[in-house]
Design an enzyme around this catalytic site. Structure first.
Site, PDB file in Angstrom:
ATOM      1  N   ASP A  15       0.672  -1.284  -0.081  1.00 45.40           N
ATOM      2  CA  ASP A  15      -0.043   0.044  -0.024  1.00 45.40           C
ATOM      3  C   ASP A  15       0.794   1.228   0.002  1.00 45.40           C
ATOM      4  OD1 ASP A  15      -2.369  -1.487   0.321  1.00 45.40           O
ATOM      5  OD2 ASP A  15      -1.938  -1.802   2.502  1.00 45.40           O
ATOM      6  N   GLU A  16       1.929   1.271  -0.647  1.00 41.40           N
ATOM      7  CA  GLU A  16       2.747   2.442  -0.333  1.00 41.40           C
ATOM      8  C   GLU A  16       2.549   3.430  -1.731  1.00 41.40           C
ATOM      9  OE1 GLU A  16       4.054  -0.603  -1.192  1.00 41.40           O
ATOM     10  OE2 GLU A  16       5.405  -1.224   0.573  1.00 41.40           O
ATOM     11  N   LYS A  18       2.283   2.223  -5.220  1.00 44.53           N
ATOM     12  CA  LYS A  18       3.077   1.743  -6.335  1.00 44.53           C
ATOM     13  C   LYS A  18       2.150   2.119  -7.865  1.00 44.53           C
ATOM     14  CE  LYS A  18       3.090  -2.281  -4.526  1.00 44.53           C
ATOM     15  NZ  LYS A  18       2.856  -2.146  -3.170  1.00 44.53           N
ATOM     16  N   LYS A  20       0.380   4.647  -8.583  1.00 44.43           N
ATOM     17  CA  LYS A  20       0.437   6.022  -8.920  1.00 44.43           C
ATOM     18  C   LYS A  20       1.689   6.213  -9.298  1.00 44.43           C
ATOM     19  CE  LYS A  20       1.265  10.519  -7.426  1.00 44.43           C
ATOM     20  NZ  LYS A  20       1.001  11.754  -6.698  1.00 44.43           N
ATOM     21  N   GLY A  42      -4.162  -3.905  -4.530  1.00 46.50           N
ATOM     22  CA  GLY A  42      -5.316  -3.059  -4.882  1.00 46.50           C
ATOM     23  C   GLY A  42      -4.345  -1.676  -5.230  1.00 46.50           C
ATOM     24  N   HIS A  43      -4.197  -1.516  -6.536  1.00 46.44           N
ATOM     25  CA  HIS A  43      -3.278  -0.330  -6.918  1.00 46.44           C
ATOM     26  C   HIS A  43      -4.111   0.573  -7.308  1.00 46.44           C
ATOM     27  CE1 HIS A  43       0.503  -2.843  -7.811  1.00 46.44           C
ATOM     28  NE2 HIS A  43       0.024  -3.011  -6.601  1.00 46.44           N
ATOM     29  N   GLN A 224       2.111  -5.862  -3.221  1.00 44.06           N
ATOM     30  CA  GLN A 224       2.372  -5.967  -1.683  1.00 44.06           C
ATOM     31  C   GLN A 224       3.639  -5.218  -1.384  1.00 44.06           C
ATOM     32  OE1 GLN A 224       1.403  -9.184  -3.209  1.00 44.06           O
ATOM     33  NE2 GLN A 224      -0.622  -8.434  -2.974  1.00 44.06           N
ATOM     34  N   GLY A 302     -11.131  -2.844   2.362  1.00 42.56           N
ATOM     35  CA  GLY A 302     -11.824  -1.789   3.170  1.00 42.56           C
ATOM     36  C   GLY A 302     -11.164  -1.711   4.589  1.00 42.56           C
ATOM     37  N   ARG A 303     -10.553  -2.578   4.735  1.00 44.74           N
ATOM     38  CA  ARG A 303     -10.027  -2.649   6.255  1.00 44.74           C
ATOM     39  C   ARG A 303      -9.108  -1.426   6.697  1.00 44.74           C
ATOM     40  NH1 ARG A 303      -7.011  -8.355   6.807  1.00 44.74           N
ATOM     41  NH2 ARG A 303      -6.227  -7.648   4.829  1.00 44.74           N
ATOM     42  N   ARG A 305      -6.175   0.460   7.926  1.00 46.86           N
ATOM     43  CA  ARG A 305      -4.679   0.230   7.975  1.00 46.86           C
ATOM     44  C   ARG A 305      -4.185   0.479   9.398  1.00 46.86           C
ATOM     45  NH1 ARG A 305      -3.879   2.344   2.193  1.00 46.86           N
ATOM     46  NH2 ARG A 305      -4.681   0.538   1.005  1.00 46.86           N
ATOM     47  N   LYS A 331       3.210  10.246  -0.312  1.00 46.85           N
ATOM     48  CA  LYS A 331       2.172  10.742   0.957  1.00 46.85           C
ATOM     49  C   LYS A 331       2.736  11.801   1.660  1.00 46.85           C
ATOM     50  CE  LYS A 331      -1.734   7.809   0.927  1.00 46.85           C
ATOM     51  NZ  LYS A 331      -2.877   7.000   1.632  1.00 46.85           N
ATOM     52  N   GLY A 409       0.327  14.294  -3.082  1.00 51.20           N
ATOM     53  CA  GLY A 409      -1.253  14.153  -3.109  1.00 51.20           C
ATOM     54  C   GLY A 409      -1.327  12.746  -4.036  1.00 51.20           C
TER      55      GLY A 409
HETATM   56  P1  IMP Z   1      -2.882 -12.466   1.391  1.00 51.10           P
HETATM   57  O1  IMP Z   1      -1.797 -12.236   0.630  1.00 51.10           O
HETATM   58  O2  IMP Z   1      -4.230 -12.169   1.040  1.00 51.10           O
HETATM   59  O3  IMP Z   1      -3.069 -13.968   1.897  1.00 51.10           O
HETATM   60  O4  IMP Z   1      -2.685 -11.828   2.748  1.00 51.10           O
HETATM   61  C1  IMP Z   1      -1.457 -11.994   3.650  1.00 51.10           C
HETATM   62  C2  IMP Z   1      -0.898 -10.716   4.296  1.00 51.10           C
HETATM   63  O5  IMP Z   1      -0.679  -9.795   3.413  1.00 51.10           O
HETATM   64  C3  IMP Z   1      -2.056 -10.232   5.107  1.00 51.10           C
HETATM   65  O6  IMP Z   1      -1.448  -9.369   6.346  1.00 51.10           O
HETATM   66  C4  IMP Z   1      -2.715  -8.984   4.062  1.00 51.10           C
HETATM   67  O7  IMP Z   1      -3.277  -8.032   4.657  1.00 51.10           O
HETATM   68  C5  IMP Z   1      -1.373  -8.761   3.379  1.00 51.10           C
HETATM   69  N1  IMP Z   1      -1.646  -8.254   2.352  1.00 51.10           N
HETATM   70  C6  IMP Z   1      -1.914  -8.838   1.013  1.00 51.10           C
HETATM   71  N2  IMP Z   1      -2.030  -8.177  -0.191  1.00 51.10           N
HETATM   72  C7  IMP Z   1      -1.675  -6.990   0.453  1.00 51.10           C
HETATM   73  C8  IMP Z   1      -1.779  -5.622  -0.329  1.00 51.10           C
HETATM   74  O8  IMP Z   1      -1.738  -5.502  -1.569  1.00 51.10           O
HETATM   75  N3  IMP Z   1      -1.304  -4.463   0.391  1.00 51.10           N
HETATM   76  C9  IMP Z   1      -1.309  -4.528   1.944  1.00 51.10           C
HETATM   77  N4  IMP Z   1      -1.088  -5.856   2.471  1.00 51.10           N
HETATM   78  C10 IMP Z   1      -1.623  -7.025   1.621  1.00 51.10           C
END
Ligand code: IMP
Length: 424
Positions: A15-16, A18, A20, A42-43, A224, A302-303, A305, A331, A409
């Protein structure tokens, strides 16, 4: 002359931002290739006031003429993939002519998703906090040599292969006391898989070899982040793929000696979603303030962070493991207006000071902070405030590589190139 493949990846827990950066630098590349992960990613891209979230499709799709390749290291859920295509269609972007999918990429079945959920439920309090997209079980079948691949969609015995794998999953689900997947979900998946087969399926290692020989500029896009890497992340609270630079080689079939620049993306602070250790986590009002200002809610689940101060030992570790040649800091605006910004420069591990990332950061790790003066409001037109320049200089001094891009931004336009180094 043959070109090299540049790599762009996350240097923290994902979620850095990437998506963008890929979008901003995409015009310099002819091919953008995803090398690992799947719909757990999720980009988010925002431009001209519209927000777009990509999960499996590379972030170059909004730049005309760019080829977008989904590599062999990626795992694909056909249902989510098609939803993504549909959302792009609705936004007036037809990616089909420029989208290539590796035959070697593995497929996420509905039963993989069910197994992910069952495995997490079984773990109880020790759960990973998975996105429940079936990522872990799919990579398990890949390494266990049971998986179904995109190339299998072209085989006449696809249904036999599918059924063998599904039955295996049903036996495992029964062991967890869980039912299999209903007929409707299965039919929907098979339909989506047939549509996936109609896309341009390629032997992507040959495609990239050819592209690089022809001097085409290729960018490998990670998902990731380094600290979620299966080998070097905070195991077991990690994802199931190699998110690091080496993963770009195995996930695309491009030899390590053909890799060029490696750009690490990090936020001016840290976030983590899901369970697992996080030494600089802020569980107070400051954490809440950063979460609100940074809209730190997952684009896939939607969790909320978890938020904390920047962790230099962790960033330095990412620079080392990935061979990062330059950094992009995202950011910075989220910390606008703070009187003091804290930065973790080392840890006390069981009473001993270290600037090195230890094997286990679960317990006994106390972050040591340096306080730095904050900056006021940021305006991208103006020169960056001196306090922000000092913050970045401190980071560069600690990790030994330059910060060449700063994001102020979410919009494409809110980006400052420093030293111009991302423009190779
Ligand atoms: P999984 O890859 O869905 O099995 O999730 C394993 C761990 O990686 C969990 O802590 C997720 O929240 C985290 N995770 C997976 N994909 C992402 C991502 O794109 N961004 C941030 N955390 C992620």
């Amino acid at each position: 002359m043959a070109a090299r493949m540049d790599v762009l990846l996350g240097a923290q827990w994902g979620d850095e931002g990437k998506g963008k950066v890929v979008d901003v630098i995409a015009p310099q590349y002819e091919v953008i290739a995803r090398f690992q992960g799947g719909p757990n990613a999720g980009h988010t891209l925002i431009f001209e006031g519209h927000k777009h979230v990509l999960h499996t499709i590379p972030s170059g799709v909004f730049r005309e003429g760019t080829i977008n390749l989904v590599g062999n290291g990626v795992v694909i859920d056909p249902i989510i993939f098609l939803k993504e295509l549909k959302a792009l269609d609705d936004a007036g972007v037809d990616v089909r002519p420029t989208l290539l999918v590796s035959r070697r990429a593995h497929l996420i079945l509905p039963t993989h998703r069910a197994l992910d959920a069952a495995s997490e439920a079984e773990k109880g309090k020790a759960k990973i906090g998975s996105t429940l997209k079936g990522i872990g079980p799919t990579y398990m079948d890949k390494t266990g040599r049971n998986g179904l691949r995109v190339g299998d969609l072209e085989r006449h015995d696809l249904m036999d292969r599918y059924t063998v794998l599904k039955r295996k999953h049903e036996r495992l689900l029964a062991m967890y006391g869980q039912p299999g997947v209903d007929a409707q979900a299965e039919a929907e998946w098979l339909d989506a898989a047939r549509t996936l087969r109609e896309l341009q399926l390629v032997d992507s290692e040959h495609y990239l070899d050819q592209a690089l020989r022809q001097g085409k500029r290729v960018l490998a896009e990670g998902a990731q982040g380094t600290l979620l890497d299966i080998d070097f992340g905070t195991y077991p609270f990690v994802t199931s793929s190699n998110t690091i630079c080496a993963g770009a080689s195995t996930g695309l079939g491009v030899a390590p000696n053909r890799i060029g620049a490696v750009t690490g993306i990090f936020k001016a602070y840290c976030t983590r979603v899901g369970s697992g250790p996080f030494p600089t986590e802020l569980e107070d009002d400051m954490g809440e303030q950063i979460r609100k200002a940074g809209h730190e809610f997952g684009s896939t689940t939607g969790r909320a962070r978890r938020c904390g101060w920047l962790d230099l030992p962790a960033l330095h570790y990412a620079v080392m493991i990935n061979g990062i040649t330059e950094l992009a800091m995202m950011k910075a605006d989220v910390l606008n207006g703070l009187d003091t910004v804290r930065i973790c420069t080392g840890y006390k591990v069981n009473g001993t000071y270290t600037e090195r990332m230890p094997y286990d950061i679960t317990t006994g790790v106390e972050p040591m902070y340096e306080d730095m003066p904050g900056w006021g409001e940021l305006h991208h037109e103006a020169p960056l405030p001196a306090a922000l320049e000092r913050y970045m200089a401190r980071i560069e001094q600690a990790v030994g590589v330059p910060i060449t891009l700063v994001s102020l931004g979410p919009d494409r336009a809110q980006t400052v190139l420093r030293k111009g180094a991302l423009v190779h």
